[in-house]
Design a protein around this motif. Structure first.
Motif, PDB file in Angstrom:
ATOM      1  N   GLU A   1      11.197   6.870  -8.974  1.00 13.15           N
ATOM      2  CA  GLU A   1      11.219   6.353  -7.607  1.00 13.15           C
ATOM      3  C   GLU A   1      12.620   5.861  -7.298  1.00 13.15           C
ATOM      4  OE1 GLU A   1       8.881   3.106  -4.743  1.00 13.15           O
ATOM      5  OE2 GLU A   1       8.625   3.076  -6.917  1.00 13.15           O
TER       6      GLU A   1
ATOM      7  N   GLN B   1      14.929   3.841  -4.584  1.00 16.62           N
ATOM      8  CA  GLN B   1      14.883   2.944  -3.433  1.00 16.62           C
ATOM      9  C   GLN B   1      15.986   3.308  -2.444  1.00 16.62           C
ATOM     10  OE1 GLN B   1      12.552   0.710  -3.029  1.00 16.62           O
ATOM     11  NE2 GLN B   1      11.631   0.806  -5.075  1.00 16.62           N
TER      12      GLN B   1
ATOM     13  N   LEU C   1      12.080   1.062   1.899  1.00 15.41           N
ATOM     14  CA  LEU C   1      11.697   2.463   1.849  1.00 15.41           C
ATOM     15  C   LEU C   1      12.155   3.080   0.528  1.00 15.41           C
ATOM     16  CD1 LEU C   1      12.614   3.564   5.483  1.00 15.41           C
ATOM     17  CD2 LEU C   1      10.395   2.833   4.594  1.00 15.41           C
ATOM     18  N   SER C   2      11.411   4.067   0.046  1.00 18.21           N
ATOM     19  CA  SER C   2      11.761   4.711  -1.221  1.00 18.21           C
ATOM     20  C   SER C   2      11.307   6.157  -1.193  1.00 18.21           C
ATOM     21  CB  SER C   2      11.113   3.982  -2.401  1.00 18.21           C
ATOM     22  OG  SER C   2       9.699   4.073  -2.325  1.00 18.21           O
ATOM     23  N   THR C   3      11.788   6.907  -2.164  1.00 17.13           N
ATOM     24  CA  THR C   3      11.432   8.312  -2.323  1.00 17.13           C
ATOM     25  C   THR C   3      10.942   8.543  -3.736  1.00 17.13           C
ATOM     26  OG1 THR C   3      13.143   8.954  -0.728  1.00 17.13           O
ATOM     27  CG2 THR C   3      12.238  10.693  -2.133  1.00 17.13           C
ATOM     28  N   ALA C   4       9.780   9.189  -3.875  1.00 15.55           N
ATOM     29  CA  ALA C   4       9.223   9.520  -5.190  1.00 15.55           C
ATOM     30  C   ALA C   4       9.545  10.977  -5.509  1.00 15.55           C
ATOM     31  CB  ALA C   4       7.721   9.291  -5.218  1.00 15.55           C
TER      32      ALA C   4
ATOM     33  N   GLU D   1       8.073  10.862   0.433  1.00 11.87           N
ATOM     34  CA  GLU D   1       8.603   9.631   0.987  1.00 11.87           C
ATOM     35  C   GLU D   1       7.519   8.558   0.982  1.00 11.87           C
ATOM     36  OE1 GLU D   1      11.645   9.234   1.618  1.00 11.87           O
ATOM     37  OE2 GLU D   1      12.375  11.314   1.627  1.00 11.87           O
ATOM     38  N   SER D   2       7.954   7.309   0.900  1.00 12.88           N
ATOM     39  CA  SER D   2       6.992   6.197   0.873  1.00 12.88           C
ATOM     40  C   SER D   2       6.226   6.082   2.181  1.00 12.88           C
ATOM     41  CB  SER D   2       7.714   4.881   0.577  1.00 12.88           C
ATOM     42  OG  SER D   2       8.752   4.658   1.534  1.00 12.88           O
ATOM     43  N   SER D   3       6.766   6.642   3.258  1.00 12.55           N
ATOM     44  CA  SER D   3       6.050   6.640   4.531  1.00 12.55           C
ATOM     45  C   SER D   3       4.877   7.616   4.521  1.00 12.55           C
ATOM     46  CB  SER D   3       7.010   7.002   5.669  1.00 12.55           C
ATOM     47  OG  SER D   3       7.605   8.278   5.429  1.00 12.55           O
TER      48      SER D   3
ATOM     49  N   GLN E   1       1.885   5.934  -0.875  1.00 12.19           N
ATOM     50  CA  GLN E   1       2.364   4.833  -1.690  1.00 12.19           C
ATOM     51  C   GLN E   1       2.846   5.366  -3.037  1.00 12.19           C
ATOM     52  OE1 GLN E   1       2.649   1.742  -0.601  1.00 12.19           O
ATOM     53  NE2 GLN E   1       3.537   0.999  -2.507  1.00 12.19           N
ATOM     54  N   PRO E   2       4.122   5.217  -3.389  1.00 18.11           N
ATOM     55  CA  PRO E   2       4.637   5.796  -4.632  1.00 18.11           C
ATOM     56  C   PRO E   2       3.937   5.301  -5.891  1.00 18.11           C
ATOM     57  CG  PRO E   2       6.437   5.129  -3.190  1.00 18.11           C
ATOM     58  CD  PRO E   2       5.185   4.595  -2.589  1.00 18.11           C
ATOM     59  N   SER E   3       3.464   4.063  -5.889  1.00 19.62           N
ATOM     60  CA  SER E   3       2.842   3.518  -7.101  1.00 19.62           C
ATOM     61  C   SER E   3       1.608   4.297  -7.517  1.00 19.62           C
ATOM     62  CB  SER E   3       2.472   2.048  -6.877  1.00 19.62           C
ATOM     63  OG  SER E   3       1.572   1.918  -5.786  1.00 19.62           O
TER      64      SER E   3
END
Length: 634
Positions: A58, A60, A140-143, A161-163, A166-168
């Motif tokens: 991930e 950020q 915001l983050s990118t997985a 994308e986190s949008s 949810q990356p988790s």
């Protein structure tokens, strides 16, 4: 004027279309990635893909800089005060707000303090009160997910994308995802020439991170055997299974191409085909007390509690090994938990055994031995009956042998390819076996190139050369007596078993013969009759039989075959020599009383063939669900 064709200019060529899998409407990764261009031609197309996360990270995104506070112009503040009816506005302030030029002249000549010196009672002009602080925007983050679906060695990088999700929920190894998005070329082309920019996540199958045995680090193959339900998600086991599938397909294509018929033989039988094997016995127990019938499968000389105890001991050794080595914590935790469950099972079985011993000692229970059945060791006798009607037949299925030997080349359940041919003799069977063996090798080399490249990188770097040399050459042809003479002359090796007439060649003998002396496959024929089953045809010398073995380096005997005995009087004498129960073979004798023919055939140990192709050393690593003494987990 020169005409440029599509073949000359790739930009003019039509973009290939991606066809989804017919029964799930997703695109297999093999369709995307198993191309010379790595999938570049598909850039810009929308697809749906599914798979399991191998690795992930991930990243950020930096927060945007805070927006500067908006200031209200000087003149607007006075106009606003005037609209609100502020009576304390002076004439000077009025002129300054209305006529900017006057305000500038006034400030130059030092008139800035006029309001303070001449109108002390007037209010001080203040700036507008600050607005309440707004909360910062969410981080915001990118997985970046590397997924595989088992269709090929290569993996696809999926960018989410986190949008979008949810990356988790996406990051843990083993997570199952189904996503939709567009194929793109990454900004910096490295290991991946294409990636999927996902804008929809259609499914997420989460994992229990604390209990899931796989991780980003490699897990030893020995430990993976305890988790057969998860180990095909590893690249090594998935590659082996694809090669195994190719060998299975090549088997059917070879025999169908030669005019053989596929015949399914029974797994449960009353006949010991080999005549001297250790069998799994299927026994029906009838309890007279309540007329309740129980069906159990057990070893003729084993106890289930001993099997579980042996498994517990082995798992305890694995735990100790993982503690001494620098293995990952996930693997150690999974091994400890598995050992705890096995120990609990031992305690439960001990309690059940004590209860059963009291029950079995009662006279109310009787065992009907006449109903005893066995799990088949070989199906060649059954195939022979069909060969005497259909001509050329083969069978592909599991065979069982109750051997407690902890050998890397043996499991209790192994798959065999068995062949029987009517009107054929020993040399015919040897030629067919050799052609079939070479066909399997060439088929894998031609159709499993990417899988074999992985094998060369991770397991056996000489696999291509080894297999090509084997398929292009011929095995060394030696009689049993010639092999004995060759091994007796060996001076730099002392064998544990002495050579004497009629003794079966041991794995040590065969290994030295093919690995050290010839360094290629060897076909051995004309074995002593004591070393082979009763149905092998007796040679004219009365001491040897028309049987053969194909022995290959690193593995050992991979094919065994023979010409079958068609003379009923010889079959009678061989059954008597080996003290076999004649009533169990009456059906086979009846076959030879009525329209028999000369037959020959062979058996290929399919699991050992996979072992030979891949270069692995333990047959349990090439069997989907290995069954061995004390090692059947599901």
């Amino acid at each position: 004027m020169a005409i440029i064709t599509r073949q000359q200019d790739p930009q003019l060529q039509p973009q290939p279309s991606l066809l989804p899998f017919k029964y799930s409407h997703r695109v297999l990764l093999k369709t995307l990635l198993d191309r010379q261009d790595g999938g570049r031609a598909f850039a810009g197309q929308r697809v749906v893909v599914g798979g399991w996360v191998k690795t992930s990270k991930e990243v950020q995104k930096p927060l945007p800089p805070p927006a500067p506070a908006a200031s209200v112009p000087h003149e607007e503040r006075f106009i606003d005060r005037e609209k609100k009816g502020d009576k304390d506005i002076s004439c000077v302030e009025m002129l300054q707000s209305r006529i900017p030029l006057i305000r500038s002249i006034w400030e130059v000549f030092g008139g800035g303090g006029y309001g303070r010196s001449h109108a002390p009672s007037r209010k001080r002009i203040e700036s507008a009160p600050p607005k309440p602080a707004t909360p910062p925007p969410p981080q915001l983050s990118t997985a970046y997910l590397l997924i595989t679906d088992g269709s090929c060695v290569a993996s696809l990088q999926v960018v989410v994308e986190s949008s979008v999700a949810q990356p988790s929920n996406l990051l843990p190894t083993g997570t199952c995802i189904l996503v939709e998005g567009q194929i793109e070329r990454p900004a910096k082309e490295g290991k991946h020439v294409i990636e999927l920019k996902a804008d929809k996540v259609l499914h997420i199958g989460t994992v229990d991170v604390d209990k899931y045995p796989l991780s980003k680090k490699r897990v030893p193959l020995e430990m993976l055997r305890d988790f057969p339900q998860f180990r095909p998600r590893t690249t090594t086991v998935a590659t082996v299974m694809r090669i195994r599938n190719a060998l299975s397909f090549a088997t059917h294509s070879f025999f169908n191409g030669q005019g053989f018929l596929d015949v399914q033989i029974p797994i449960i039988t009353t006949t010991d085909c080999e005549g001297f094997g250790k069998l799994f016995q299927v026994t029906g127990l009838e309890q007279k007390a309540d007329k309740q019938k129980l069906s159990t499968i057990h070893e003729t000389d084993g106890v289930s509690l001993d099997i579980v105890k042996a498994a517990a001991k082995e798992k305890s050794n694995i735990v100790e090994t993982l503690k001494r080595t620098e293995s990952n914590r996930e693997a150690l935790a999974a091994a400890v938990q598995d050992l705890r469950k096995t120990n609990e099972l031992v305690s439960q079985l001990e309690a059940i055994e004590k209860k059963n011993l009291k029950s079995l000692s009662s006279k109310d229970e009787a065992v009907d031995a006449s109903r005893d059945l066995f799990l088949t060791v070989s199906g060649r006798l059954h195939l022979e009956s069909y060969a005497c009607a259909l001509g050329n037949v083969y069978s592909f299925g599991p065979r069982f042998q109750a051997d407690k030997t902890d050998s890397a080349k043996h499991a209790s359940e192994m798959w065999m390819v068995e062949v029987e041919m009517a009107f054929s003799q020993l040399r015919d069977a040897m030629n067919c076996a050799s052609d079939y063996f070479n066909h399997l090798i060439m088929y894998v080399l031609e159709t499993c190139h990417e899988d074999m490249k992985f094998i060369a990188k991770r397991i056996d770097n000489a696999c291509f050369t080894r297999l090509q040399q084997t398929a292009s050459g011929f095995p060394e042809m030696l009689s049993y007596n010639e092999v004995i003479d060759i091994l007796r002359k060996v001076e730099d090796k002392k064998f544990e078993t002495n050579f004497k007439s009629g003794v079966a060649l041991t794995a040590e003998h065969l290994s030295y013969l093919v690995d050290t002396i010839y360094k290629k496959p060897v076909m051995i024929y004309d074995y002593p009759k004591e070393a082979k089953p009763f149905y092998c045809r007796l040679n004219d010398n009365g001491r040897t039989v028309a049987a053969f073995d194909l022995v290959v380096p690193k593995v050992g005997t991979i094919i065994s075959g023979s010409q079958n005995e068609e003379r009923i009087n010889i079959i009678h004498s061989r059954i008597n020599e080996l003290v076999l129960p004649r009533e169990k073979y009456e059906w086979y004798l009846d076959l030879h009383r009525n329209g028999t023919a000369k037959n020959s055939g062979f058996t290929l140990r399919f699991d050992l063939m996979v072992l030979f192709i891949t270069g692995l050393t333990n047959v349990r690593d090439v069997i989907p669900f290995p069954r061995s003494y004390g090692k059947a987990n599901n």
